[in-house]
Structure formats: C-alpha cells, structure tokens
Design a protein around this motif. Structure first.
Motif, PDB file in Angstrom:
ATOM      1  N   THR A 129      15.683  14.241  -0.730  1.00  0.00           N
ATOM      2  CA  THR A 129      15.382  13.032  -1.514  1.00  0.00           C
ATOM      3  C   THR A 129      16.660  12.247  -1.832  1.00  0.00           C
ATOM      4  O   THR A 129      16.712  11.024  -1.658  1.00  0.00           O
ATOM      5  N   THR A 130      17.673  12.960  -2.326  1.00  0.00           N
ATOM      6  CA  THR A 130      18.911  12.318  -2.767  1.00  0.00           C
ATOM      7  C   THR A 130      19.574  11.584  -1.596  1.00  0.00           C
ATOM      8  O   THR A 130      20.029  10.445  -1.737  1.00  0.00           O
ATOM      9  N   LYS A 159      13.413  18.880  -2.894  1.00  0.00           N
ATOM     10  CA  LYS A 159      14.440  19.661  -2.186  1.00  0.00           C
ATOM     11  C   LYS A 159      14.410  19.474  -0.666  1.00  0.00           C
ATOM     12  O   LYS A 159      14.903  20.311   0.096  1.00  0.00           O
TER      13      LYS A 159
HETATM   14  P1  A3P Z   1      20.737  22.511  -0.334  1.00  0.00           P
HETATM   15  O1  A3P Z   1      20.307  23.124  -1.629  1.00  0.00           O
HETATM   16  O2  A3P Z   1      20.186  23.231   0.863  1.00  0.00           O
HETATM   17  O3  A3P Z   1      22.209  22.323  -0.236  1.00  0.00           O
HETATM   18  P2  A3P Z   1      16.622  16.810  -2.948  1.00  0.00           P
HETATM   19  O4  A3P Z   1      17.564  15.674  -2.878  1.00  0.00           O
HETATM   20  O5  A3P Z   1      15.295  16.539  -2.334  1.00  0.00           O
HETATM   21  O6  A3P Z   1      16.552  17.374  -4.328  1.00  0.00           O
HETATM   22  O7  A3P Z   1      17.222  17.942  -2.005  1.00  0.00           O
HETATM   23  C1  A3P Z   1      18.424  18.584  -2.326  1.00  0.00           C
HETATM   24  C2  A3P Z   1      19.003  19.159  -1.052  1.00  0.00           C
HETATM   25  O8  A3P Z   1      19.589  18.091  -0.275  1.00  0.00           O
HETATM   26  C3  A3P Z   1      20.140  20.133  -1.354  1.00  0.00           C
HETATM   27  O9  A3P Z   1      20.109  21.062  -0.270  1.00  0.00           O
HETATM   28  C4  A3P Z   1      21.345  19.214  -1.302  1.00  0.00           C
HETATM   29  O10 A3P Z   1      22.565  19.889  -1.111  1.00  0.00           O
HETATM   30  C5  A3P Z   1      20.985  18.334  -0.113  1.00  0.00           C
HETATM   31  N1  A3P Z   1      21.685  17.043  -0.108  1.00  0.00           N
HETATM   32  C6  A3P Z   1      21.970  16.239  -1.166  1.00  0.00           C
HETATM   33  N2  A3P Z   1      22.632  15.145  -0.764  1.00  0.00           N
HETATM   34  C7  A3P Z   1      22.784  15.255   0.577  1.00  0.00           C
HETATM   35  C8  A3P Z   1      23.415  14.426   1.559  1.00  0.00           C
HETATM   36  N3  A3P Z   1      24.015  13.297   1.239  1.00  0.00           N
HETATM   37  N4  A3P Z   1      23.372  14.844   2.840  1.00  0.00           N
HETATM   38  C9  A3P Z   1      22.762  16.001   3.179  1.00  0.00           C
HETATM   39  N5  A3P Z   1      22.169  16.832   2.285  1.00  0.00           N
HETATM   40  C10 A3P Z   1      22.168  16.462   1.004  1.00  0.00           C
END
Ligand code: A3P
Length: 308
Positions: A51-52, A48
């Motif tokens: 990563t994505t 969270k």
């Molecule tokens: P929020 O829940 O605060 O919106 P991970 O990818 O590590 O699982 O983290 C997920 C978090 O990154 C989520 O945060 C998600 O909305 C955010 N996120 C995913 N893709 C993103 C992007 N392209 N740019 C910025 N934030 C992103």
C-alpha cells in the motif's frame, strides 16, 4: 467483536468479512454517503501488500509536474499523509473535507470489492489494486502486529497462531485470496477502469509498470520526460531505500484516533523484499499457503507469488 489476538485490533464480521472495528463505521458511511467522481483515483490493497509503495508511486506520478521531484512532498511527508484512507476519513467524521477536496482526488482503501460503495462502482472512477504473495503478506503482517502490540506492551502473537487465522480469513479484511479475486475479476471486466498490479512485478519491472500506471491514470510520461529519465526518478524517489531513510519515515510519530494505526511511520517500512517468507515460514506452512492459493485461484487466470 473478536480480538484477533492482535490487540488493539478488534474485528467484527460484516457481510462475511472480518473488518477492524475502527474501520467498519467508515466503510458503512462511505457506502451510504460518499459521492465518487469519475476522475477520482482509488488505490486498493489488502494490508501489507505494498500500500505504502503504491501510494508513493501514484502520488509522485500524479503530481510530478506540480512539484519538482527534488523538492517533492514525499521527501517530508509519509505516503499515508499524501494519500489518505477514504474509510479512515469517514471513520473520523471528515466527510465534508473529502467532499471539498478539488479534483482529481486520490484516496486509498482496503475495502473488498464486494463491500465497495455503489457510488464508487458506478462512477467510472479509476481503481488501482496491488496484491502480493500471500506468504510475504502474512510474514509482513506478523511483524507489523508485533510493532502494534509493542504499543500496548503485549507479547507478540505466535507466528503459528497468526498464520492459522490468516488461512481462515480471521484477520483484517478477510481472506487475502477473496480480496484479490474481487478486484482481479473486475479488472478483467473493466480493464480501462481497474488496473491490477503485483508487488513482485513492480519490483521486477518497475519502468514498465510505472509507465503503465501513468498511462492508466491519464497522465502518461511524454517522450521528453522519458528522455530526461523522469520515470527512473519517480522510481528512485518512491524506492524503499529512499523513503525508508527519510527523517519523517524514521522518526515520525503517528497521532491518530485510530487504534489500528501503528506507533510510528517507520512501521510501514521493514525489509521491502520479495521472498522474506523463507526466513520465517516452515516448508510445511509455505506449502499449505501455496495449496490454498492454487485451490482458491483455480480457473481465474490469476496467480499469486511463486510456488517454489
Ligand atoms: P515487509 O514487511 O515485507 O518489509 P503496506 O504498505 O501495505 O502496509 O505493506 C508494507 C510492506 O511493504 C512492508 O513489507 C514494507 O517494508 C513494504 N514497503 C514499504 N514501502 C516500500 C517501498 N517503497 N518499496 C517496496 N516495499 C515497500
């Protein structure tokens, strides 16, 4: 094993760190059997923390000359399909697929530095780490878990309980501060091999950070690419607005043996903002996290989030 109250994620303590049961076999198998190559790229994060986003950016940077951005795989695949988790591949018994992949390979991992395989540490392969304000991490995690629990029709865990466990490190991959510190220290020791990024800095100065990533990865943007706006195009392609609205990321269902995988790719996109913690944490909770952050990071030179 401990059910962190976030069924179906069951945790086991391994060398002092709480690890999702499903990942543990993979992490151990990577330690025993993975042979890293010097030109591998490993993207590491505490869950969270972005990563994505990091996967999308690194993949777009690496493949930008192979695929014109207008027809890029990221338009039809989720970033987690473009860059797979090394530990998950090993948990699923796909070692031979991993070894057969052509160079340069790109994988992801949530493994703390202390548990990373000697082969990865010794190979000289590149590591990019992303961290995020712990206050936003816990809020993001709590929402994510609520979606996970909807898979099992369980009630969401109360935020206060999830918060307490997060502060104690009784959550996937342990204490967020220890996780970041492990890679931070290594980035100071080996800056040419370990790049340390912050979600907030990527938001605030995307051009500088994406250029830095490309340089670090050994594929810097050429002056012509810069003139043609390639850096901005990569940033746009990987932006929350762009990715979260693609069909794959709104309706795509995840078919995985992994009980920690969410039901749909949409679960990886929620708000994508800095500071959403203000809408969820009480001032007291925020202060407690800031105090732990200060105490844990003291003297390290690392800062996480803002204390206001
Ligand atoms: P929020 O829940 O605060 O919106 P991970 O990818 O590590 O699982 O983290 C997920 C978090 O990154 C989520 O945060 C998600 O909305 C955010 N996120 C995913 N893709 C993103 C992007 N392209 N740019 C910025 N934030 C992103």
């Amino acid at each position: 094993p401990l059910d962190e109250g976030l069924v179906p994620i069951r945790l086991r303590q391994y060398q002092g760190v709480w690890i999702p049961e499903y990942f543990l076999g993979g992490i151990i198998a990577v330690r025993q059997r993975f042979t890293a190559r010097p030109d591998d790229l490993l993207l590491v994060s505490y869950p969270k923390s972005g990563t994505t986003w990091l996967k999308a950016l690194a993949f777009a940077i690496m493949t930008r000359t192979q695929h014109p951005l207008a027809h890029h795989p990221l338009l039809s695949l989720n970033p987690h399909q473009c860059v797979e988790s090394l530990d998950r591949l090993f948990s699923d018994g796909k070692q031979s697929k991993v070894q057969a992949l052509p160079s340069p390979r790109i994988f992801s991992s949530h493994t703390p530095y202390s548990l990373l395989s000697d082969s990865i540490k010794g190979s000289g392969c590149l590591i990019i780490y992303i961290c995020r304000d712990p206050k936003d991490v816990i809020v993001s995690r709590w929402h994510f878990n609520a979606k996970m629990r909807s898979k099992t029709s369980k009630e969401p865990t109360p935020l206060m309980k999830a918060f307490e466990m997060f502060c104690e490190g009784v959550c996937p991959f342990g204490l967020v501060w220890d996780h970041a510190l492990g890679y931070w220290k290594e980035s100071l020791r080996r800056p040419d091999k370990v790049l340390f990024l912050k979600y907030e800095e990527l938001m605030e100065e995307p051009v500088a950070k994406v250029k830095r990533m490309a340089e670090f990865m050994g594929c810097p943007f050429s002056p012509d690419e810069e003139k043609e706006g390639m850096v901005e195009e990569v940033i746009r392609l990987c932006s929350f607005e762009k990715l979260s609205n693609l069909e794959i990321n709104t309706t795509g269902v995840i078919n995985s043996k992994d009980p920690t995988a969410p039901p749909t790719f949409a679960s990886f996109f929620r708000k994508g903002k800095m500071g959403d913690w203000k809408n969820h944490l009480s001032p007291k909770m925020a202060q407690r996290l800031d105090e732990i952050t200060q105490e844990k990071l003291e003297g390290s030179g690392l800062t996480l989030g803002r204390t206001c």
